[in-house]
Scaffold this active site. Structure first.
Site, PDB file in Angstrom:
ATOM      1  N   ASP A 202      47.045  27.932  32.296  1.00  0.00           N
ATOM      2  CA  ASP A 202      46.539  27.446  33.582  1.00  0.00           C
ATOM      3  C   ASP A 202      45.543  26.319  33.365  1.00  0.00           C
ATOM      4  O   ASP A 202      44.631  26.456  32.532  1.00  0.00           O
ATOM      5  CB  ASP A 202      45.772  28.586  34.284  1.00  0.00           C
ATOM      6  CG  ASP A 202      46.439  29.034  35.564  1.00  0.00           C
ATOM      7  OD1 ASP A 202      47.268  28.278  36.113  1.00  0.00           O
ATOM      8  OD2 ASP A 202      46.145  30.154  36.003  1.00  0.00           O
TER       9      ASP A 202
ATOM     10  N   GLU B 289      53.727  32.933  44.558  1.00  0.00           N
ATOM     11  CA  GLU B 289      52.874  34.121  44.626  1.00  0.00           C
ATOM     12  C   GLU B 289      52.735  34.579  46.077  1.00  0.00           C
ATOM     13  O   GLU B 289      52.341  33.788  46.946  1.00  0.00           O
ATOM     14  CB  GLU B 289      51.493  33.803  44.019  1.00  0.00           C
ATOM     15  CG  GLU B 289      50.567  35.001  44.031  1.00  0.00           C
ATOM     16  CD  GLU B 289      49.382  34.870  43.082  1.00  0.00           C
ATOM     17  OE1 GLU B 289      49.289  33.869  42.336  1.00  0.00           O
ATOM     18  OE2 GLU B 289      48.541  35.782  43.092  1.00  0.00           O
TER      19      GLU B 289
HETATM   20  O1  KIV Z   1      46.011  33.305  36.603  1.00  0.00           O
HETATM   21  C1  KIV Z   1      47.012  34.023  36.717  1.00  0.00           C
HETATM   22  O2  KIV Z   1      47.148  35.091  36.101  1.00  0.00           O
HETATM   23  C2  KIV Z   1      48.082  33.558  37.612  1.00  0.00           C
HETATM   24  C3  KIV Z   1      49.197  34.514  37.897  1.00  0.00           C
HETATM   25  C4  KIV Z   1      48.803  35.438  38.991  1.00  0.00           C
HETATM   26  C5  KIV Z   1      50.455  33.808  38.203  1.00  0.00           C
HETATM   27  O3  KIV Z   1      48.038  32.462  38.080  1.00  0.00           O
END
Ligand code: KIV
Length: 291
Positions: free
Chosen positions: A89, A187
């Site tokens: 991310d 999501e």
């Molecule tokens: O940060 C995370 O774990 C996510 C998932 C919920 C897809 O973005």
């Protein structure tokens, strides 16, 4: 079959799974042991989510997660990764900066930390997606409930509950695909919409709380393992009760230490059995060492 499983998962391999109807299994991991378990279990994508903030670092939400937090944990995960694609991310405000800074931030995950691709929440930053992709950084989009936008999202988890909102979500997904995303996380999108959008899109969808019609699924490891025993989420099936087991194991250990039941001789280091060691002698040895 064995060699097929051992082959490294890359973007092309994931794109090829969609037309075959092969489901993509993705799970979060944040450190060496969790990544090793995910790798040994044979998932396709190991994902260092910014859920790191609330599930591992004890932050109130994911907004406090920094580039340094993400880099540190991604490096640990990368040491355990062998076959799975490693996705990371981009944290809050790391891609809402200048195009140069966005590419620099995304590039650090590949160049320094060993990731294969980055994920960006929302659809407002198509230029960031294009810049990253043209710099050679594969990107996954994320629509529906996007925790980094929690303060401006429609109330509640489920998104796109009306036709105008659903239309917007479909347009956003198509635009992300056109900007170069190779997959998109959906999501908390209504199940029927997620299923049909999956059929309409040229790239794989990876669902969380969006039903079985997506091309793949992702779960947060803490939810899958039951690391927080009191947290019950509708979308997250619990495959174990690790939180409760962990607490019970630590309680047993502490009880045994207090009762003198642990450690037994078998847990202790051996040696010096042939020497005549007495308390007197050890006192002399200690006194000599102190001189
Ligand atoms: O940060 C995370 O774990 C996510 C998932 C919920 C897809 O973005």
């Amino acid at each position: 079959m064995a060699s097929e499983r051992a082959q490294k998962v890359d973007v092309d391999a994931l794109l090829g799974m969609k037309p075959r109807g092969d489901k993509i299994a993705m799970v979060t991991a944040y450190d060496y042991p969790t990544a090793r378990a995910a790798e040994a279990a044979g998932v396709d994508i190991i994902f260092v989510g910014d859920s790191l903030g609330n599930t591992i670092l004890g932050y109130a939400d994911s907004l406090s997660v920094t580039m340094d937090d993400m880099l540190h944990h991604t490096k640990a995960v990368a040491r355990a990764r062998a076959r799975a694609l490693l996705l990371v991310d981009m944290p809050f405000l790391s891609f809402q900066v200048s195009p140069e800074a966005t590419v620099r931030n995304g590039g650090r995950f590949l160049g320094e930390a060993g990731a294969d691709a980055v994920k960006l929440e929302g659809a407002k930053h198509l230029e960031a997606v294009e810049r990253l992709v043209s710099a050679g950084i594969p990107v996954v989009g994320h629509l529906g409930y996007t925790p980094q936008f929690t303060h401006v999202l429609a109330h509640g988890h489920v998104q796109a509950k009306t036709l105008p909102q659903a239309t917007q979500l479909c347009r956003d997904a198509q635009r992300l695909a056109e900007a170069g995303c190779f997959a998109v996380v959906l999501e908390y999108v209504p199940m029927r919409l997620a299923e049909l959008l999956t059929q309409a899109l040229p790239i794989p969808t990876i669902g969380i709380g969006s039903g079985p019609g997506c091309d793949g699924q992702v779960l947060v490891l803490a939810d899958l393992l039951g690391l927080e025993p009191e947290l019950h989420l509708k979308h997250a099936k619990r495959y174990a009760e690790v939180g409760a087991q962990m607490e019970e194991a630590i309680r047993c250990y502490a009880d045994e230490v207090r009762a003198g039941a642990f450690p037994a001789a078998e847990h202790a280091a051996a040696g010096l059995e042939d020497e005549e060691l007495t308390l007197e002698r050890v006192r002399e040895m200690a006194a000599g060492a102190a001189e």
